[in-house]
Design a protein around this motif. Structure first.
Motif, PDB file in Angstrom:
ATOM      1  N   THR A 175       2.997 -16.805  42.808  1.00 44.21           N
ATOM      2  CA  THR A 175       3.142 -15.431  42.346  1.00 44.21           C
ATOM      3  C   THR A 175       2.268 -15.087  41.145  1.00 44.21           C
ATOM      4  O   THR A 175       2.132 -13.904  40.816  1.00 44.21           O
ATOM      5  N   TYR A 176       1.694 -16.074  40.489  1.00 42.71           N
ATOM      6  CA  TYR A 176       0.814 -15.768  39.352  1.00 42.71           C
ATOM      7  C   TYR A 176      -0.658 -15.941  39.707  1.00 42.71           C
ATOM      8  O   TYR A 176      -1.527 -15.825  38.832  1.00 42.71           O
ATOM      9  N   ARG A 177      -0.971 -16.152  40.986  1.00 43.24           N
ATOM     10  CA  ARG A 177      -2.351 -16.361  41.400  1.00 43.24           C
ATOM     11  C   ARG A 177      -2.940 -15.092  42.018  1.00 43.24           C
ATOM     12  O   ARG A 177      -2.233 -14.220  42.508  1.00 43.24           O
ATOM     13  N   THR A 178      -4.267 -15.015  41.985  1.00 41.86           N
ATOM     14  CA  THR A 178      -5.016 -13.972  42.680  1.00 41.86           C
ATOM     15  C   THR A 178      -5.747 -14.656  43.820  1.00 41.86           C
ATOM     16  O   THR A 178      -6.648 -15.465  43.596  1.00 41.86           O
ATOM     17  N   ASP A 211       1.648  -6.676  38.658  1.00 38.67           N
ATOM     18  CA  ASP A 211       2.080  -7.771  37.791  1.00 38.67           C
ATOM     19  C   ASP A 211       3.590  -7.759  37.602  1.00 38.67           C
ATOM     20  O   ASP A 211       4.228  -8.819  37.547  1.00 38.67           O
ATOM     21  N   LEU A 258       5.182  -9.132  40.995  1.00 35.83           N
ATOM     22  CA  LEU A 258       4.975 -10.564  41.176  1.00 35.83           C
ATOM     23  C   LEU A 258       5.700 -11.385  40.110  1.00 35.83           C
ATOM     24  O   LEU A 258       6.263 -12.443  40.402  1.00 35.83           O
ATOM     25  N   ALA A 259       5.682 -10.905  38.873  1.00 32.00           N
ATOM     26  CA  ALA A 259       6.355 -11.641  37.803  1.00 32.00           C
ATOM     27  C   ALA A 259       7.856 -11.700  38.058  1.00 32.00           C
ATOM     28  O   ALA A 259       8.492 -12.752  37.881  1.00 32.00           O
ATOM     29  N   GLY A 296       8.518 -14.060  40.952  1.00 31.38           N
ATOM     30  CA  GLY A 296       8.354 -15.448  40.534  1.00 31.38           C
ATOM     31  C   GLY A 296       9.505 -15.925  39.668  1.00 31.38           C
ATOM     32  O   GLY A 296       9.961 -17.070  39.790  1.00 31.38           O
TER      33      GLY A 296
END
Length: 248
Positions: free
Chosen positions: A109-112, A148, A151-152, A155
């Motif tokens: 969840t913290y990746r692009t 963000d 996703l944050a 996650g």
């Protein structure tokens, strides 16, 4: 005499889809820490070297796994005409997928990813802001703010799902045990609200945060529209009906 090759496992014809699906199953079963090329190869019944024909390294595997979660987020998704409905649906779906696959989500969840499913989601988000009347510049900013956030939160909730039972129970019971027992003199604000805090659940809090975010995004979009109208009105004030300009 036994026939040649009897008892050998069938040969697996690998492709990236098979590898990523196996990685997702591995993290579902054993958690994020279980994911390694060696463990994945064992699950597939192949030599680890076979995986490197399809993924360069473990990081590329993580990115492919992240895009697999985005694919699931988009399954059955249809953008609405209303930009808020579209973004609300996407955020809810993102969290639901993370909760179904918490082991993968804490890695992803913290990746692009820079991959097709992620790009489709970004396209949907930017298109929604376009329907809201955003300029491309503001849409770029708000896309990051919204993405963000979604996703944050996904996650964070996924990470909570991966806690062991005792840790999860302790955290969940804090609002009905430790907080109600807090000294009301030292913590008067807690004392006033603690009975309401105990009634909340994760989904209720997430939806409240999401709606608050969408309200804030709507306010930013409206402010840009007002500023644009004011600028247009100011620039038109010095124009005569026949197209000439008033001298200052």
């Amino acid at each position: 005499m036994a026939a040649r090759g009897r008892g050998r496992p069938p040969k697996v014809e690998l492709d990236l889809r098979i590898i990523v699906d196996a990685a997702l199953a591995l993290t579902d079963d054993e958690g994020a820490t279980a994911l390694s090329v060696r463990r994945l190869a064992a699950r597939l019944g192949v030599d680890p070297s076979a995986l490197y024909r399809h993924v360069r390294d473990k990081d590329e595997l993580h990115l492919a796994l992240a895009d697999r979660l985005f694919e699931e987020t988009l399954t059955g998704f249809r953008p609405a005409r209303d930009w808020r409905r579209t973004l609300r649906d996407l955020a809810v779906r993102t969290r639901e997928v993370a909760l179904r696959h918490p082991g993968a989500a804490v890695l992803a969840t913290y990746r692009t990813t820079r991959r097709p499913a992620e790009m489709r989601i970004v396209e949907h988000i930017l298109a929604a802001f376009g329907r809201a009347g955003c300029s491309p510049a503001l849409a770029a900013v708000l896309h990051r703010v919204y993405g963000d956030f979604a996703l944050a939160w996904a996650g964070m909730d996924a990470a909570f799902e991966t806690l062991d039972g005792a840790a999860r129970t302790g955290d969940e019971q804090a609002w009905t045990r430790e907080y109600p027992a807090a000294d009301p003199v030292a913590f008067p604000a807690i004392a006033r609200s603690v009975s309401h805090m105990a009634k909340l659940d994760g989904t209720t809090v997430f939806l409240a945060a999401l709606d608050t975010l969408l309200d804030g995004l709507a306010a930013r979009i409206a402010a840009e529209a007002r500023a644009g109208s004011a600028t247009a009105a100011g620039s038109g004030a010095g124009v005569l009906a026949d197209g000439g300009r008033v001298d200052p």
